[in-house]
Design a protein around this motif. Structure first.
Motif, PDB file in Angstrom:
ATOM      1  N   TYR A 281       0.839  -1.198   0.000  1.00 44.11           N
ATOM      2  CA  TYR A 281       0.000   0.000   0.000  1.00 44.11           C
ATOM      3  C   TYR A 281       0.875   1.250   0.000  1.00 44.11           C
ATOM      4  O   TYR A 281       2.047   1.219   0.384  1.00 44.11           O
ATOM      5  CB  TYR A 281      -0.931   0.010   1.220  1.00 44.11           C
ATOM      6  CG  TYR A 281      -0.230   0.125   2.554  1.00 44.11           C
ATOM      7  CD1 TYR A 281       0.003   1.366   3.144  1.00 44.11           C
ATOM      8  CD2 TYR A 281       0.216  -1.006   3.248  1.00 44.11           C
ATOM      9  CE1 TYR A 281       0.645   1.492   4.362  1.00 44.11           C
ATOM     10  CE2 TYR A 281       0.859  -0.899   4.461  1.00 44.11           C
ATOM     11  CZ  TYR A 281       1.071   0.348   5.017  1.00 44.11           C
ATOM     12  OH  TYR A 281       1.713   0.462   6.223  1.00 44.11           O
ATOM     13  N   CYS A 282       0.263   2.341  -0.418  1.00 43.38           N
ATOM     14  CA  CYS A 282       0.982   3.614  -0.498  1.00 43.38           C
ATOM     15  C   CYS A 282       0.456   4.566   0.565  1.00 43.38           C
ATOM     16  O   CYS A 282      -0.750   4.728   0.719  1.00 43.38           O
ATOM     17  CB  CYS A 282       0.805   4.236  -1.888  1.00 43.38           C
ATOM     18  SG  CYS A 282       1.753   5.761  -2.135  1.00 43.38           S
ATOM     19  N   LYS A 283       1.378   5.176   1.295  1.00 42.25           N
ATOM     20  CA  LYS A 283       1.019   6.167   2.293  1.00 42.25           C
ATOM     21  C   LYS A 283       2.084   7.254   2.304  1.00 42.25           C
ATOM     22  O   LYS A 283       3.280   6.958   2.379  1.00 42.25           O
ATOM     23  CB  LYS A 283       0.895   5.528   3.678  1.00 42.25           C
ATOM     24  CG  LYS A 283       0.439   6.506   4.751  1.00 42.25           C
ATOM     25  CD  LYS A 283       0.277   5.811   6.098  1.00 42.25           C
ATOM     26  CE  LYS A 283      -0.205   6.802   7.152  1.00 42.25           C
ATOM     27  NZ  LYS A 283      -0.370   6.154   8.479  1.00 42.25           N
ATOM     28  N   ASP A 284       1.643   8.513   2.238  1.00 41.62           N
ATOM     29  CA  ASP A 284       2.572   9.657   2.210  1.00 41.62           C
ATOM     30  C   ASP A 284       3.610   9.492   1.105  1.00 41.62           C
ATOM     31  O   ASP A 284       4.810   9.717   1.303  1.00 41.62           O
ATOM     32  CB  ASP A 284       3.263   9.827   3.564  1.00 41.62           C
ATOM     33  CG  ASP A 284       2.279  10.097   4.692  1.00 41.62           C
ATOM     34  OD1 ASP A 284       1.256  10.750   4.430  1.00 41.62           O
ATOM     35  OD2 ASP A 284       2.522   9.637   5.821  1.00 41.62           O
ATOM     36  N   ASN A 285       3.138   9.024  -0.055  1.00 38.47           N
ATOM     37  CA  ASN A 285       3.975   8.851  -1.242  1.00 38.47           C
ATOM     38  C   ASN A 285       5.074   7.803  -1.072  1.00 38.47           C
ATOM     39  O   ASN A 285       6.065   7.805  -1.806  1.00 38.47           O
ATOM     40  CB  ASN A 285       4.611  10.186  -1.667  1.00 38.47           C
ATOM     41  CG  ASN A 285       3.582  11.193  -2.123  1.00 38.47           C
ATOM     42  OD1 ASN A 285       2.641  10.847  -2.847  1.00 38.47           O
ATOM     43  ND2 ASN A 285       3.721  12.435  -1.689  1.00 38.47           N
ATOM     44  N   GLN A 286       4.900   6.926  -0.107  1.00 38.16           N
ATOM     45  CA  GLN A 286       5.838   5.827   0.089  1.00 38.16           C
ATOM     46  C   GLN A 286       5.085   4.506   0.077  1.00 38.16           C
ATOM     47  O   GLN A 286       3.935   4.427   0.512  1.00 38.16           O
ATOM     48  CB  GLN A 286       6.583   5.959   1.419  1.00 38.16           C
ATOM     49  CG  GLN A 286       7.651   7.038   1.438  1.00 38.16           C
ATOM     50  CD  GLN A 286       8.443   6.992   2.752  1.00 38.16           C
ATOM     51  OE1 GLN A 286       7.927   7.340   3.813  1.00 38.16           O
ATOM     52  NE2 GLN A 286       9.685   6.556   2.677  1.00 38.16           N
ATOM     53  N   TRP A 287       5.748   3.465  -0.421  1.00 31.67           N
ATOM     54  CA  TRP A 287       5.128   2.152  -0.485  1.00 31.67           C
ATOM     55  C   TRP A 287       5.592   1.282   0.674  1.00 31.67           C
ATOM     56  O   TRP A 287       6.771   1.282   1.043  1.00 31.67           O
ATOM     57  CB  TRP A 287       5.454   1.464  -1.814  1.00 31.67           C
ATOM     58  CG  TRP A 287       4.677   2.041  -2.956  1.00 31.67           C
ATOM     59  CD1 TRP A 287       5.077   3.026  -3.806  1.00 31.67           C
ATOM     60  CD2 TRP A 287       3.353   1.676  -3.350  1.00 31.67           C
ATOM     61  NE1 TRP A 287       4.088   3.306  -4.716  1.00 31.67           N
ATOM     62  CE2 TRP A 287       3.012   2.486  -4.458  1.00 31.67           C
ATOM     63  CE3 TRP A 287       2.428   0.750  -2.882  1.00 31.67           C
ATOM     64  CZ2 TRP A 287       1.784   2.387  -5.105  1.00 31.67           C
ATOM     65  CZ3 TRP A 287       1.206   0.644  -3.516  1.00 31.67           C
ATOM     66  CH2 TRP A 287       0.891   1.461  -4.622  1.00 31.67           C
ATOM     67  N   GLY A 316      -7.450   4.583   0.376  1.00 27.32           N
ATOM     68  CA  GLY A 316      -6.267   4.335  -0.434  1.00 27.32           C
ATOM     69  C   GLY A 316      -6.438   3.116  -1.307  1.00 27.32           C
ATOM     70  O   GLY A 316      -7.536   2.571  -1.465  1.00 27.32           O
TER      71      GLY A 316
END
Length: 324
Positions: A281-287, A316
C-alpha cells in the motif's frame, strides 16, 4: 407514462408471450394506431419485438436492453415508484446524478446508461463502459447518517452488489478492499461514491453511488485486458440485466438501514480476497508491505508489518502480493 412506455411495460410483464394490438389498446385506453406507433418506436430503440398476424406482438425472451419498465418488474414493493432514468449513451451517470441533485432529485433516484463515453473510476481513472454489455448505474441517496457512518456507504454498496450477483446468477464473487468486486482474480465491478455537501452546514446533503459492472463484456482495451473480467459470456442468456440492475438497487437501498449497526461488515470480511494475504500500500507517497489481518467496524483495513507495527488504513489503494 407515455404510450410507448406503457406498451413496453406490458410487453415486459408478458415477455415471450403474444399480446394482440387490440388487447394492448383496450387495456391502455388508446387507439390501435397509437399502439402500432409505440411498437415501431420501441423497435427503433432496439427492442426485439415480433409481430405476428392474428397473434399480436411479443418481446423476445432474449431481449436484454435496459429499461425502467423492465427494472421495475423486479424491484421490491417499497421501491416500485422510485425515479429511474435510462439513457442509450451518456458521458457519466455519476455526473448526471450530481446535476439531478442540483434539481432536487429525490432519495432513491437511479440513472443508468447502455454505455458511458467518459465513465468515472477512482483516482481520476476512466471506467471502460461499452454499449449493451454492462450495467452502468448511479443511485442518489439522501442518507440520514453521521459522518463516521457515511464513509461506510462504499463498503455497504460492495456487499450489496456482491449479494445481488449471487442471488440472480448464482456466481459468488470476492471483494477487494475497498470497493472492487472480483471473479476468478479479475475485476468485474468498480464502485465510485461521491458526496455532495452542504457548504453552509458542512454536512452531507446527498451521496451518489456509481456502480460499473461488466456483465457480458468480452473485449477490453489492451491496458486492462489482463485484469478485467465479466460475469458471463456475451451469448449466455441465463438472466437479463434488468433483473440484476433491480436486485442491486434493492440491496443498495435496503442496506442503508444496516450501516449504523454494521451487520454487513461480517459479509464484507467473509468475501474479502485480501485478508490473510500480503499486501502493498501507499502512504505519504511511500510504499509499504504487510499482512492484511482484519477489517474493523468502520471498514478500515488493519495491516501488520513484519516488525510488529500495526497500520490502520481508512482509504487508499492496495495490491495483493501472493506467493508463487
Amino acid at each position: 407514462m407515455s404510450v410507448k412506455n406503457d406498451v413496453l411495460h406490458m410487453l415486459e410483464q408478458n415477455k415471450g408471450k403474444n399480446i394482440s394490438g387490440q388487447e394492448l389498446a383496450e387495456k391502455l385506453g388508446v387507439s390501435r394506431t397509437a399502439v402500432w406507433k409505440a411498437i415501431n418506436l420501441l423497435k427503433e430503440d432496439g427492442f426485439m419485438i415480433e409481430g405476428v398476424s392474428n397473434k399480436g406482438y411479443s418481446l423476445a425472451v432474449s431481449s436484454d436492453l435496459l429499461s425502467s419498465e423492465g427494472i421495475r418488474l423486479y424491484l421490491n414493493d417499497q421501491y416500485k415508484e422510485i425515479p429511474i432514468k435510462v439513457y442509450k449513451s451518456i458521458n457519466s451517470t455519476n455526473t448526471e446524478a450530481k446535476l439531478m441533485i442540483m434539481n432536487n432529485a429525490v432519495h432513491g433516484t437511479v440513472i443508468l446508461s447502455e454505455e458511458q463515453l467518459s465513465g468515472k473510476g477512482r483516482m481520476g481513472r476512466n471506467f471502460y463502459s461499452p454499449s449493451e454489455s454492462g450495467i452502468y448505474m448511479s443511485v442518489i441517496l439522501k442518507p440520514k447518517l453521521n459522518m463516521s457512518d457515511s464513509v461506510l456507504i462504499t463498503t455497504a454498496a460492495a456487499v450489496a452488489v456482491s449479494l445481488a450477483i449471487e442471488k440472480v446468477t448464482g456466481v459468488i464473487t470476492q471483494i477487494k478492499w475497498v470497493n472492487d468486486i472480483y471473479l476468478n482474480d479479475k475485476k468485474i465491478c468498480g464502485i465510485l461514491t461521491e458526496a455532495v455537501t452542504d457548504m453552509e452546514s458542512g454536512t452531507i446533503n446527498s451521496v451518489v453511488v456509481g456502480i460499473g459492472l461488466n456483465v457480458k463484456t468480452e473485449s477490453f482495451p489492451e491496458n486492462i485486458e489482463y485484469a478485467a473480467g465479466s460475469i458471463l459470456k456475451m451469448d449466455d442468456n441465463k438472466f437479463i440485466r434488468n433483473q440484476l440492475s433491480a436486485e442491486i438497487i434493492n440491496n443498495v437501498l435496503s442496506i442503508l438501514n444496516d450501516i449504523p449497526n454494521r451487520k454487513f461488515i461480517e459479509i464484507y470480511k467473509e468475501r474479502s480476497m485480501i485478508l490473510g494475504e500480503r499486501v502493498r500500500y501507499c502512504k505519504d507517497n511511500q510504499w509499504f508491505e504487510g499482512y492484511a489481518q482484519d477489517i474493523d467496524s468502520n471498514g478500515a483495513l488493519i495491516v501488520f508489518h513484519d516488525d510488529g507495527h500495526k497500520e490502520i488504513l481508512n482509504s487508499g489503494e492496495i495490491t495483493v502480493r501472493r506467493s508463487l
